[in-house]
Design an enzyme around this catalytic site. Structure first.
Site, PDB file in Angstrom:
ATOM      1  N   CYS A 116       0.817  -1.222   0.000  1.00  0.00           N
ATOM      2  CA  CYS A 116       0.000   0.000   0.000  1.00  0.00           C
ATOM      3  C   CYS A 116       0.852   1.274   0.000  1.00  0.00           C
ATOM      4  CB  CYS A 116      -0.931   0.002   1.203  1.00  0.00           C
ATOM      5  SG  CYS A 116      -0.147  -0.533   2.735  1.00  0.00           S
ATOM      6  N   GLN A 121       1.867   5.578   8.790  1.00  0.00           N
ATOM      7  CA  GLN A 121       0.920   4.601   8.239  1.00  0.00           C
ATOM      8  C   GLN A 121      -0.281   4.365   9.151  1.00  0.00           C
ATOM      9  OE1 GLN A 121       4.638   2.313   6.196  1.00  0.00           O
ATOM     10  NE2 GLN A 121       2.780   1.117   6.339  1.00  0.00           N
ATOM     11  N   ARG A 169       3.948   3.507  12.297  1.00  0.00           N
ATOM     12  CA  ARG A 169       2.488   3.439  12.449  1.00  0.00           C
ATOM     13  C   ARG A 169       2.022   4.641  13.261  1.00  0.00           C
ATOM     14  NH1 ARG A 169       0.001   0.186   9.401  1.00  0.00           N
ATOM     15  NH2 ARG A 169       1.014  -1.696  10.168  1.00  0.00           N
ATOM     16  N   HIS A 202      -2.742   6.466   4.549  1.00  0.00           N
ATOM     17  CA  HIS A 202      -1.323   6.592   4.873  1.00  0.00           C
ATOM     18  C   HIS A 202      -0.808   7.968   4.442  1.00  0.00           C
ATOM     19  CE1 HIS A 202      -1.238   2.487   5.868  1.00  0.00           C
ATOM     20  NE2 HIS A 202      -0.655   1.966   4.804  1.00  0.00           N
TER      21      HIS A 202
HETATM   22  P1  NAP Z   1      -9.193  -9.678   6.286  1.00  0.00           P
HETATM   23  O1  NAP Z   1     -10.071  -8.494   6.516  1.00  0.00           O
HETATM   24  O2  NAP Z   1      -8.663 -10.387   7.494  1.00  0.00           O
HETATM   25  O3  NAP Z   1     -10.055 -10.743   5.420  1.00  0.00           O
HETATM   26  C1  NAP Z   1      -9.514 -11.970   4.984  1.00  0.00           C
HETATM   27  C2  NAP Z   1     -10.537 -13.093   5.127  1.00  0.00           C
HETATM   28  O4  NAP Z   1     -10.830 -13.362   6.494  1.00  0.00           O
HETATM   29  C3  NAP Z   1     -11.913 -12.839   4.556  1.00  0.00           C
HETATM   30  O5  NAP Z   1     -11.923 -12.949   3.176  1.00  0.00           O
HETATM   31  C4  NAP Z   1     -12.732 -13.951   5.217  1.00  0.00           C
HETATM   32  O6  NAP Z   1     -12.553 -15.154   4.467  1.00  0.00           O
HETATM   33  C5  NAP Z   1     -12.051 -14.111   6.549  1.00  0.00           C
HETATM   34  N1  NAP Z   1     -12.877 -13.640   7.675  1.00  0.00           N
HETATM   35  C6  NAP Z   1     -12.976 -14.280   8.864  1.00  0.00           C
HETATM   36  N2  NAP Z   1     -13.767 -13.604   9.690  1.00  0.00           N
HETATM   37  C7  NAP Z   1     -14.209 -12.509   9.032  1.00  0.00           C
HETATM   38  C8  NAP Z   1     -15.076 -11.441   9.384  1.00  0.00           C
HETATM   39  N3  NAP Z   1     -15.646 -11.342  10.585  1.00  0.00           N
HETATM   40  N4  NAP Z   1     -15.311 -10.484   8.459  1.00  0.00           N
HETATM   41  C9  NAP Z   1     -14.741 -10.562   7.261  1.00  0.00           C
HETATM   42  N5  NAP Z   1     -13.928 -11.547   6.879  1.00  0.00           N
HETATM   43  C10 NAP Z   1     -13.638 -12.539   7.755  1.00  0.00           C
HETATM   44  O7  NAP Z   1      -7.933  -9.343   5.386  1.00  0.00           O
HETATM   45  P2  NAP Z   1      -7.570  -7.955   4.638  1.00  0.00           P
HETATM   46  O8  NAP Z   1      -7.095  -6.965   5.619  1.00  0.00           O
HETATM   47  O9  NAP Z   1      -8.683  -7.610   3.731  1.00  0.00           O
HETATM   48  O10 NAP Z   1      -6.284  -8.399   3.785  1.00  0.00           O
HETATM   49  C11 NAP Z   1      -6.383  -9.333   2.719  1.00  0.00           C
HETATM   50  C12 NAP Z   1      -5.080  -9.387   1.958  1.00  0.00           C
HETATM   51  O11 NAP Z   1      -4.829  -8.142   1.364  1.00  0.00           O
HETATM   52  C13 NAP Z   1      -3.837  -9.705   2.813  1.00  0.00           C
HETATM   53  O12 NAP Z   1      -2.957 -10.495   2.078  1.00  0.00           O
HETATM   54  C14 NAP Z   1      -3.231  -8.378   3.017  1.00  0.00           C
HETATM   55  O13 NAP Z   1      -1.834  -8.449   3.262  1.00  0.00           O
HETATM   56  C15 NAP Z   1      -3.520  -7.726   1.688  1.00  0.00           C
HETATM   57  N6  NAP Z   1      -3.490  -6.285   1.766  1.00  0.00           N
HETATM   58  C16 NAP Z   1      -4.093  -5.699   2.812  1.00  0.00           C
HETATM   59  C17 NAP Z   1      -4.081  -4.346   2.904  1.00  0.00           C
HETATM   60  C18 NAP Z   1      -4.753  -3.705   4.078  1.00  0.00           C
HETATM   61  O14 NAP Z   1      -4.784  -2.527   4.138  1.00  0.00           O
HETATM   62  N7  NAP Z   1      -5.333  -4.442   5.029  1.00  0.00           N
HETATM   63  C19 NAP Z   1      -3.501  -3.573   1.901  1.00  0.00           C
HETATM   64  C20 NAP Z   1      -2.930  -4.201   0.789  1.00  0.00           C
HETATM   65  C21 NAP Z   1      -2.937  -5.571   0.738  1.00  0.00           C
HETATM   66  P3  NAP Z   1     -13.629 -16.318   4.413  1.00  0.00           P
HETATM   67  O15 NAP Z   1     -14.876 -15.784   3.770  1.00  0.00           O
HETATM   68  O16 NAP Z   1     -12.958 -17.332   3.576  1.00  0.00           O
HETATM   69  O17 NAP Z   1     -13.863 -16.738   5.827  1.00  0.00           O
END
Ligand code: NAP
Length: 382
Positions: free
Chosen positions: A145, A172, A277, A284
């Site tokens: 990001c 960040q 952070r 960010h």
């Molecule tokens: P996240 O919110 O933890 O979501 C990932 C998965 O967790 C969901 O698809 C879902 O999969 C599961 N999950 C379990 N409980 C949940 C709940 N209560 N609500 C929603 N989902 C739940 O992950 P994320 O932050 O979006 O990040 C995803 C990827 O993008 C990572 O590889 C991260 O490094 C990358 N990324 C993140 C950012 C950022 O700002 N966070 C920026 C760039 C890239 P199921 O439906 O299969 O259970």
């Protein structure tokens, strides 16, 4: 080969994984806003809710498929995943190992630095993407990001060959660490607010008294720090991700390797700095120092930045404009990437400083992915 033959006579079959996570939710809303679902046949997956109802994005009701079953991806043209690095590490080899030859578009960092992967940020590297597509590349990853946002702001300077080296000092947001961390930041703010409420309501309370109360609150036993490992509200945390052998953190290492890979820079341009952070929610910020390759006039620099992408704007180096338009609060929920505080440093006319902000869930995560899907459709003609 378990991929159907891609043909311009039918919509692409796109498997979507991680759609209900934080990045996935932003991706879904952007795809709906841009009518991206109209031209594809989406197939939704889950690791935890297979068999449940998939979201209806204008194609009627359907059932969630099992994202842990490699065979469930057979016949798809594209897999678009925001599920996370652990899922990618397990499923990419398993699905490719079945002979699946479709396009893999991924938010996670797991594949970014592999030779078969191009990091996508098409407003800056469409030429890299098109060249790779023509050469047979089928694996695409969104960038880190902070790196994507730095390039959305300042990529023009690299493109013009004006950067000898750059330092990035980042500020960040909590969202970069995940949804639970965003909640923890707000919980920390509430704990501080609760502890200080009585004194805040009394205008006669001295600032030092208030400060003592806050200091006690953030170090008290029940203060919520399970996610960050330390108080972030009322503080900053000068460490993101893991230690690298040279003393940098992995987040700092990404700044160099990903920026160079995204722009296919040759020769390599050193990019380094400190990643910190801060208590911002989802956008960010970063302060950069650039050693220019020559004394480029400030007006030329500002013009090149302003023209670089439709979303990049230059904010005049004035207090009202900077406070109104150059903050995380100002850009959250928007695609705008402002660049300001542009000036030459007293070290000499080749030294430039700038400050830039951006919503890390949009250009920092979801937007390059949905645009890559559009680019594939352009190439295929659907
Ligand atoms: P996240 O919110 O933890 O979501 C990932 C998965 O967790 C969901 O698809 C879902 O999969 C599961 N999950 C379990 N409980 C949940 C709940 N209560 N609500 C929603 N989902 C739940 O992950 P994320 O932050 O979006 O990040 C995803 C990827 O993008 C990572 O590889 C991260 O490094 C990358 N990324 C993140 C950012 C950022 O700002 N966070 C920026 C760039 C890239 P199921 O439906 O299969 O259970």
């Amino acid at each position: 080969m378990s991929t159907a033959k891609i043909s311009s006579s039918r919509p692409l079959r796109v498997g979507i994984v991680g759609w209900r996570g934080m990045v996935g939710s932003v991706l879904m809303s952007r795809m709906q806003a841009e009518d991206d679902f109209a031209g594809i046949e989406p197939v939704f997956f889950s690791t935890s809710q297979a068999g449940g109802a998939a979201p209806d994005v204008g194609h009627g009701t359907s059932t969630l498929l099992d994202a842990s079953d490699p065979a469930a991806f057979d016949g798809l043209d594209v897999i678009l995943t925001c599920q996370g690095g652990d899922w990618t590490k397990a499923m990419y080899p398993a699905i490719r190992g079945r002979g699946w030859g479709g396009h893999w578009i991924d938010a996670a960092s797991a594949l970014r630095m592999t030779d078969e992967t191009v990091i996508v940020l098409d407003p800056l590297n469409r030429h890299v993407i098109d060249r790779a597509y023509a050469g047979g590349t089928r694996t695409w990853a969104g960038g880190n990001c902070t790196v994507s946002l730095m390039l959305m702001g300042l990529g023009a300077l690299f493109r013009n060959g004006w950067v000898e080296w750059m330092t990035t000092m980042t500020y960040q947001a909590a969202s970069g660490a995940g949804a639970r961390n965003m909640r923890e930041l707000v919980a920390q703010m509430r704990a501080i607010g609760d502890a200080a409420a009585t004194q805040l309501d009394d205008p006669a309370t001295g600032a030092l008294e208030l400060d003592r109360t806050v200091a006690e609150a953030v170090t008290a036993g029940g203060f919520p720090t399970a996610q960050f490992g330390a108080p972030l509200a009322g503080s900053v945390l000068p460490w993101i991700d893991s230690l690298q052998p040279d003393g940098a953190t992995r987040e700092e290492w990404k700044g160099h390797v990903e920026a160079n890979k995204i722009l296919a820079l040759d020769p390599v341009v050193p990019v380094d700095g400190l990643c910190v952070r801060v208590g911002a929610m989802r956008s960010h910020a970063q302060a950069v120092t650039i050693r220019l390759t020559r004394d480029v006039p400030l007006a030329d620099i500002a013009a090149a930045i302003a023209e670089s992408t439709p979303w990049t704007v230059v904010v005049p180096n004035e207090k009202p404009a900077s406070l109104a338009r150059l903050t995380p609060v100002a850009v959250s929920g928007t695609l705008t990437v402002p660049v300001g505080r542009l000036r030459k440093l007293r070290m000499g006319p080749e030294y430039l400083t700038a400050f830039t902000v951006g919503d890390q869930l949009l250009w920092g995560a979801a937007e390059p992915l949905r645009r890559m899907l559009r680019i594939l459709r352009e190439h295929v003609g659907t």
